[in-house]
Scaffold this motif. Structure first.
Motif, PDB file in Angstrom:
ATOM      1  N   ALA A  66     -25.505 -46.018  64.992  1.00  0.00           N
ATOM      2  CA  ALA A  66     -25.178 -47.388  64.494  1.00  0.00           C
ATOM      3  C   ALA A  66     -23.824 -47.336  64.055  1.00  0.00           C
ATOM      4  O   ALA A  66     -23.043 -48.279  64.357  1.00  0.00           O
ATOM      5  CB  ALA A  66     -26.295 -47.807  63.671  1.00  0.00           C
ATOM      6  N   ALA A  67     -23.504 -46.397  63.218  1.00  0.00           N
ATOM      7  CA  ALA A  67     -22.069 -46.449  62.524  1.00  0.00           C
ATOM      8  C   ALA A  67     -21.027 -46.031  63.759  1.00  0.00           C
ATOM      9  O   ALA A  67     -19.864 -46.701  63.591  1.00  0.00           O
ATOM     10  CB  ALA A  67     -22.086 -45.579  61.538  1.00  0.00           C
ATOM     11  N   ALA A  68     -21.337 -45.048  64.810  1.00  0.00           N
ATOM     12  CA  ALA A  68     -20.367 -44.929  65.536  1.00  0.00           C
ATOM     13  C   ALA A  68     -20.178 -45.910  66.690  1.00  0.00           C
ATOM     14  O   ALA A  68     -19.024 -46.288  66.880  1.00  0.00           O
ATOM     15  CB  ALA A  68     -20.968 -43.737  66.324  1.00  0.00           C
ATOM     16  N   LYS A  69     -21.210 -46.734  66.971  1.00  0.00           N
ATOM     17  CA  LYS A  69     -21.166 -47.800  67.531  1.00  0.00           C
ATOM     18  C   LYS A  69     -20.089 -48.804  67.153  1.00  0.00           C
ATOM     19  O   LYS A  69     -19.319 -49.554  67.768  1.00  0.00           O
ATOM     20  CB  LYS A  69     -22.415 -48.439  67.953  1.00  0.00           C
ATOM     21  CG  LYS A  69     -23.281 -47.682  69.239  1.00  0.00           C
ATOM     22  CD  LYS A  69     -24.542 -48.469  69.440  1.00  0.00           C
ATOM     23  CE  LYS A  69     -25.273 -47.737  70.499  1.00  0.00           C
ATOM     24  NZ  LYS A  69     -26.738 -48.453  70.678  1.00  0.00           N
ATOM     25  N   GLY A  77     -11.773 -48.262  68.439  1.00  0.00           N
ATOM     26  CA  GLY A  77     -11.988 -47.138  69.781  1.00  0.00           C
ATOM     27  C   GLY A  77     -12.409 -45.674  69.139  1.00  0.00           C
ATOM     28  O   GLY A  77     -12.775 -44.863  69.837  1.00  0.00           O
ATOM     29  N   LYS A  78     -12.015 -45.676  67.851  1.00  0.00           N
ATOM     30  CA  LYS A  78     -12.243 -44.270  67.104  1.00  0.00           C
ATOM     31  C   LYS A  78     -13.628 -43.989  66.643  1.00  0.00           C
ATOM     32  O   LYS A  78     -14.353 -44.782  66.041  1.00  0.00           O
ATOM     33  CB  LYS A  78     -11.395 -44.173  65.991  1.00  0.00           C
ATOM     34  CG  LYS A  78      -9.717 -44.055  66.297  1.00  0.00           C
ATOM     35  CD  LYS A  78      -8.952 -43.660  65.256  1.00  0.00           C
ATOM     36  CE  LYS A  78      -7.664 -43.551  65.556  1.00  0.00           C
ATOM     37  NZ  LYS A  78      -6.679 -43.023  64.322  1.00  0.00           N
ATOM     38  N   VAL A  84     -16.385 -42.368  61.406  1.00  0.00           N
ATOM     39  CA  VAL A  84     -17.778 -42.691  61.039  1.00  0.00           C
ATOM     40  C   VAL A  84     -18.145 -42.301  59.729  1.00  0.00           C
ATOM     41  O   VAL A  84     -19.016 -43.237  59.120  1.00  0.00           O
ATOM     42  CB  VAL A  84     -18.550 -41.714  62.298  1.00  0.00           C
ATOM     43  CG1 VAL A  84     -20.084 -41.993  62.087  1.00  0.00           C
ATOM     44  CG2 VAL A  84     -18.310 -42.437  63.840  1.00  0.00           C
ATOM     45  N   GLN A  85     -17.562 -41.171  58.978  1.00  0.00           N
ATOM     46  CA  GLN A  85     -18.018 -40.924  57.767  1.00  0.00           C
ATOM     47  C   GLN A  85     -17.422 -41.882  57.248  1.00  0.00           C
ATOM     48  O   GLN A  85     -18.035 -42.620  56.132  1.00  0.00           O
ATOM     49  CB  GLN A  85     -17.183 -39.568  57.538  1.00  0.00           C
ATOM     50  CG  GLN A  85     -17.795 -39.241  55.997  1.00  0.00           C
ATOM     51  CD  GLN A  85     -17.711 -37.638  55.723  1.00  0.00           C
ATOM     52  OE1 GLN A  85     -18.159 -36.993  56.455  1.00  0.00           O
ATOM     53  NE2 GLN A  85     -16.801 -37.468  54.654  1.00  0.00           N
ATOM     54  N   ALA A  86     -16.413 -42.444  57.114  1.00  0.00           N
ATOM     55  CA  ALA A  86     -15.548 -43.720  56.283  1.00  0.00           C
ATOM     56  C   ALA A  86     -16.556 -45.072  56.521  1.00  0.00           C
ATOM     57  O   ALA A  86     -16.883 -45.635  55.545  1.00  0.00           O
ATOM     58  CB  ALA A  86     -14.319 -43.903  56.996  1.00  0.00           C
ATOM     59  N   GLU A  87     -17.177 -45.173  57.888  1.00  0.00           N
ATOM     60  CA  GLU A  87     -18.097 -46.366  57.856  1.00  0.00           C
ATOM     61  C   GLU A  87     -19.316 -46.291  57.479  1.00  0.00           C
ATOM     62  O   GLU A  87     -19.849 -47.226  56.468  1.00  0.00           O
ATOM     63  CB  GLU A  87     -18.359 -46.630  59.602  1.00  0.00           C
ATOM     64  CG  GLU A  87     -19.180 -47.508  59.941  1.00  0.00           C
ATOM     65  CD  GLU A  87     -18.697 -48.981  59.497  1.00  0.00           C
ATOM     66  OE1 GLU A  87     -19.568 -49.847  59.199  1.00  0.00           O
ATOM     67  OE2 GLU A  87     -17.486 -49.244  59.335  1.00  0.00           O
ATOM     68  N   LEU A  88     -19.732 -45.039  57.185  1.00  0.00           N
ATOM     69  CA  LEU A  88     -21.105 -44.686  56.510  1.00  0.00           C
ATOM     70  C   LEU A  88     -20.921 -45.005  54.863  1.00  0.00           C
ATOM     71  O   LEU A  88     -21.567 -45.564  54.416  1.00  0.00           O
ATOM     72  CB  LEU A  88     -21.621 -43.623  57.047  1.00  0.00           C
ATOM     73  CG  LEU A  88     -22.196 -43.263  58.160  1.00  0.00           C
ATOM     74  CD1 LEU A  88     -22.317 -41.707  58.398  1.00  0.00           C
ATOM     75  CD2 LEU A  88     -23.549 -43.926  58.410  1.00  0.00           C
ATOM     76  N   GLU A  89     -19.759 -44.649  54.453  1.00  0.00           N
ATOM     77  CA  GLU A  89     -19.384 -44.875  53.071  1.00  0.00           C
ATOM     78  C   GLU A  89     -19.355 -46.231  52.660  1.00  0.00           C
ATOM     79  O   GLU A  89     -19.641 -46.670  51.817  1.00  0.00           O
ATOM     80  CB  GLU A  89     -18.136 -44.053  52.724  1.00  0.00           C
ATOM     81  CG  GLU A  89     -17.836 -43.785  51.182  1.00  0.00           C
ATOM     82  CD  GLU A  89     -16.613 -42.977  50.972  1.00  0.00           C
ATOM     83  OE1 GLU A  89     -16.686 -42.495  49.694  1.00  0.00           O
ATOM     84  OE2 GLU A  89     -16.115 -42.157  51.882  1.00  0.00           O
ATOM     85  N   ARG A  90     -18.763 -47.045  53.640  1.00  0.00           N
ATOM     86  CA  ARG A  90     -18.426 -48.478  53.290  1.00  0.00           C
ATOM     87  C   ARG A  90     -19.779 -49.045  53.174  1.00  0.00           C
ATOM     88  O   ARG A  90     -19.686 -50.179  52.587  1.00  0.00           O
ATOM     89  CB  ARG A  90     -17.434 -49.027  54.349  1.00  0.00           C
ATOM     90  CG  ARG A  90     -15.825 -48.859  54.179  1.00  0.00           C
ATOM     91  CD  ARG A  90     -15.097 -49.703  55.103  1.00  0.00           C
ATOM     92  NE  ARG A  90     -15.220 -49.417  56.449  1.00  0.00           N
ATOM     93  CZ  ARG A  90     -14.588 -48.674  57.109  1.00  0.00           C
ATOM     94  NH1 ARG A  90     -13.630 -47.879  56.520  1.00  0.00           N
ATOM     95  NH2 ARG A  90     -15.010 -48.488  58.428  1.00  0.00           N
TER      96      ARG A  90
END
Length: 445
Positions: A66-69, A77-78, A84-90
């Motif tokens: 879900a985070a990658a999407k 587009g990254k 993805v790790q930054a998105e999970l942290e946010r």
């Protein structure tokens, strides 16, 4: 009977059903891990194929997906490890997931290798869904209150849920251009009457629904089976649902069409041959004709035997018909499906508040949906009312890609092309209805 509601989207690990089963839940941990690694290492994998979350059983893999999407859809587009790790942290989920370092694998992340692992995930997901369906059904079946048809349909959907690669815009445009340049022959199923098929753009095609309408005894079944026979001659797989007559009568009509003489003459020829065998010393002038007709009958029977045809006459409800279509389609045995005819199909658990028009509309809508979903051609029939219009539901015409009306005229019957999604419409073609041999033939005006 209490209808069972089966929700395949229910979160499997939260269902509470699997712990009661003897075996572990089907899932492929290694393919899940490699797939996540490939998505993080190569964002083209997200574009090249679809990734519904139920492909993954392990919860943290669903969270990473879900985070990658979300990263991919953000515009950058990254979908690499850092993004993805930054998105999970946010989102406050990184602590529960842990480091993504374990997904930095020394394995290929190209599209073809990833697709192979995805196939494994699809298979596991199908078995998980099937296991859940069976587990949910067990208790109600023991109490003789479950809906066997609903379970059968749901299992058939699992069986038919084969992996389909996602096509890009470029792929679709390439297919269109190839078709226009005649590099790829367009598959269509017509009547074998050249001029009629030419007007009707060749007939019904994969992904389309055709409805043939006529008054009672107006030739609906004759025309449907003629289309089926032409497909069989082209070595296509045909599946016929006959709700009006037993399977043996359908085969008798096929044979009669091929022989070119009526079914009654076949019966008389067989009886006469038996009499001739019983009394060979009394030959008659008809014996040469009888022998010739029996020879044609035998040849037609052998031809039908070699063709890819399946006739089912034990179905009447749409759920069972849908289930059978999915089963045969998953085996590659349903290029063309015939349903004869709409007014004889019924829906289970129909509400008392629903009208017959709504009933027929829903049947037609679902037939159209399954033709698109499985990319197969479906031809069905409907009765006409006294005003010469589609009986009980105008929605039949809305959902159908082709509508043919068999109408009687002063000079004889004609097939009127009332709807043709990709070609001419409001055109009539004069025909001769040969009820004796179950065949339509063209005629001059």
């Amino acid at each position: 009977m209490i209808p069972m509601k089966i929700n395949l989207a229910t979160n499997l690990q939260d269902s509470g059903q699997f712990p009661k089963m003897q075996k572990a839940v089907p899932f492929n941990e290694s393919s899940e891990k490699v797939a996540i690694s490939a998505i993080l290492a190569n964002n083209q994998n997200l574009e090249a194929m679809s990734w519904p979350e139920d492909l993954f059983f392990i919860p943290k893999h669903r969270t990473i997906l879900a985070a990658a999407k979300k990263c991919h859809e953000s515009g950058s587009g990254k979908t690499d490890f850092l993004a993805v790790q930054a998105e999970l942290e946010r989102s406050g989920l990184l602590e529960s997931i842990g480091s993504l370092a374990e997904y930095i694998l020394n394995t290929p992340s190209d599209i073809e290798t990833t697709r192979w692992h995805r196939v494994n995930l699809v298979d596991s997901a199908r078995y998980r869904n099937a296991s859940k369906i069976i587990a949910e059904a067990q208790e109600s079946f023991r109490g003789e209150s479950g809906d066997i048809g609903a379970v059968s349909l749901a299992l058939s959907e699992c069986a038919a849920a084969l992996d389909k690669p996602r096509k890009t815009t470029r792929d679709h445009l390439r297919d269109l251009i190839s078709e226009l340049e005649d590099k790829v022959r367009t598959v269509s199923y017509g009547t074998g009457i050249y001029s009629l098929d030419e007007i009707a753009s060749g007939g019904v095609k994969p992904g389309e629904l055709m409805t043939i309408a006529a008054e009672t005894s107006g030739g609906k079944t004759i025309l449907l089976l003629q289309i089926a026979l032409e497909a069989m001659r082209a070595d296509k797989h045909v599946l016929v649902f006959s709700l009006e007559m037993p399977a043996k009568k359908v085969f008798a009509r096929f044979i009669s069409n091929l022989c070119g003489f009526s079914i009654n003459r076949i019966k008389l020829a067989v009886l006469a041959a038996k009499e001739s065998q019983d009394a060979p010393q009394k030959p008659t002038e008809q014996n040469p004709i009888i022998a010739q007709e029996l020879k044609r009958f035998k040849a037609a029977t052998e031809d039908i035997y070699k063709m890819n045809i399946q006739v089912e006459s034990g179905y009447s409800d749409l759920d069972s018909i849908e289930s059978a279509i999915r089963e045969f389609a998953s085996q590659g045995r349903a290029d063309l499906v015939i349903v004869d005819y709409l007014q004889l199909v019924h829906l289970r658990n129909m509400s008392s508040n629903e009208t017959r028009e709504q009933h027929v509309s829903e049947i037609t809508r679902r037939l159209k949906a399954i033709s698109l979903q499985l990319n197969l051609a479906i031809a069905t029939a409907s009765q006409l009312n006294e005003d010469g219009k589609l009986r009980e539901s105008r929605a039949i015409g809305h959902h159908s890609d082709h509508v043919w009306l068999i109408r009687k005229g002063e000079d004889g019957p004609a097939v009127h092309i009332a709807k043709n999604r990709d070609g001419e419409r409001d055109r009539s073609f004069p025909v001769i209805m040969r009820g004796d041999i179950s065949r339509f033939e063209g005629r001059t005006k």
